[in-house]
Scaffold this motif. Structure first.
Motif, mmCIF file in Angstrom:
data_model
loop_
_atom_site.group_PDB
_atom_site.id
_atom_site.type_symbol
_atom_site.label_atom_id
_atom_site.label_comp_id
_atom_site.label_asym_id
_atom_site.label_seq_id
_atom_site.Cartn_x
_atom_site.Cartn_y
_atom_site.Cartn_z
ATOM 1 N N LYS A 67 0.837 -1.203 0.000
ATOM 2 C CA LYS A 67 0.000 0.000 0.000
ATOM 3 C C LYS A 67 0.871 1.251 0.000
ATOM 4 C CE LYS A 67 -3.845 2.069 2.478
ATOM 5 N NZ LYS A 67 -4.699 2.020 3.647
ATOM 6 N N ASN A 68 1.954 1.244 0.777
ATOM 7 C CA ASN A 68 2.865 2.385 0.838
ATOM 8 C C ASN A 68 3.516 2.615 -0.528
ATOM 9 O OD1 ASN A 68 4.369 4.486 1.928
ATOM 10 N ND2 ASN A 68 6.048 3.128 2.468
ATOM 11 N N MET A 70 2.265 1.909 -3.412
ATOM 12 C CA MET A 70 1.265 2.468 -4.319
ATOM 13 C C MET A 70 1.027 3.945 -4.026
ATOM 14 S SD MET A 70 -1.536 -0.517 -5.057
ATOM 15 C CE MET A 70 -1.925 -1.002 -3.399
ATOM 16 N N GLU A 71 1.072 4.341 -2.759
ATOM 17 C CA GLU A 71 0.836 5.743 -2.397
ATOM 18 C C GLU A 71 1.956 6.658 -2.868
ATOM 19 O OE1 GLU A 71 0.138 5.943 1.783
ATOM 20 O OE2 GLU A 71 -1.840 5.026 1.622
ATOM 21 N N ILE A 72 3.208 6.198 -2.823
ATOM 22 C CA ILE A 72 4.326 7.059 -3.229
ATOM 23 C C ILE A 72 4.623 6.945 -4.724
ATOM 24 C CG2 ILE A 72 5.371 7.020 -0.943
ATOM 25 C CD1 ILE A 72 7.465 5.054 -2.033
ATOM 26 N N ASN A 73 3.796 6.144 -5.432
ATOM 27 C CA ASN A 73 3.922 5.971 -6.883
ATOM 28 C C ASN A 73 5.297 5.481 -7.312
ATOM 29 O OD1 ASN A 73 1.284 6.586 -7.612
ATOM 30 N ND2 ASN A 73 1.709 8.782 -7.541
ATOM 31 N N GLY A 77 4.811 0.032 -7.129
ATOM 32 C CA GLY A 77 3.465 0.441 -6.761
ATOM 33 C C GLY A 77 2.577 0.668 -7.973
ATOM 34 N N LYS A 81 -0.844 -1.345 -9.042
ATOM 35 C CA LYS A 81 -2.112 -0.675 -9.350
ATOM 36 C C LYS A 81 -2.690 -1.158 -10.670
ATOM 37 C CE LYS A 81 -1.379 3.797 -7.119
ATOM 38 N NZ LYS A 81 -1.167 5.229 -7.383
#
Length: 96
Positions: A67-68, A70-73, A77, A81
């Motif tokens: 999840k981390n 994916m959040e920082i792209n 990540g 997605k």
């Protein structure tokens, strides 16, 4: 001599693991794990009993890492997605 493998205490098919004043319930692969924190011990007869128990719902660390990312792209990540392979596998013949 070979070391004996400890049997885990199971409840409804999931392990209960105790570390100090914390009891963890759930499989390591699950998204969430339940943590019980034992506080305020009282002595009743010869047995110590916790008079207060806090119950926490925790997200598993492996899920949090993905999840981390994916959040920082990050590259991995973005691949997660899009549902594409993350570890450099081919996509022209596979994973369509």
């Amino acid at each position: 001599m070979a070391a004996k493998k400890e049997k885990l205490l199971m409840y409804k098919g999931k392990p209960l693991v105790r570390k100090g004043n914390h009891i963890f319930y759930g499989n390591p692969g699950d998204k969430y794990i339940v943590a019980f924190v034992l506080d305020n011990f009282m002595k009743i007869g010869e047995i110590e009993v916790a008079s207060k128990v806090d119950i926490l719902l925790q997200q598993n660390d492996a899920y949090m890492n993905i999840k981390n990312k994916m959040e920082i792209n990050s590259y991995q990540g973005v691949r997660h997605k899009k549902g594409l392979p993350v570890h450099g596998q081919r996509t022209s013949r596979n994973a369509r």
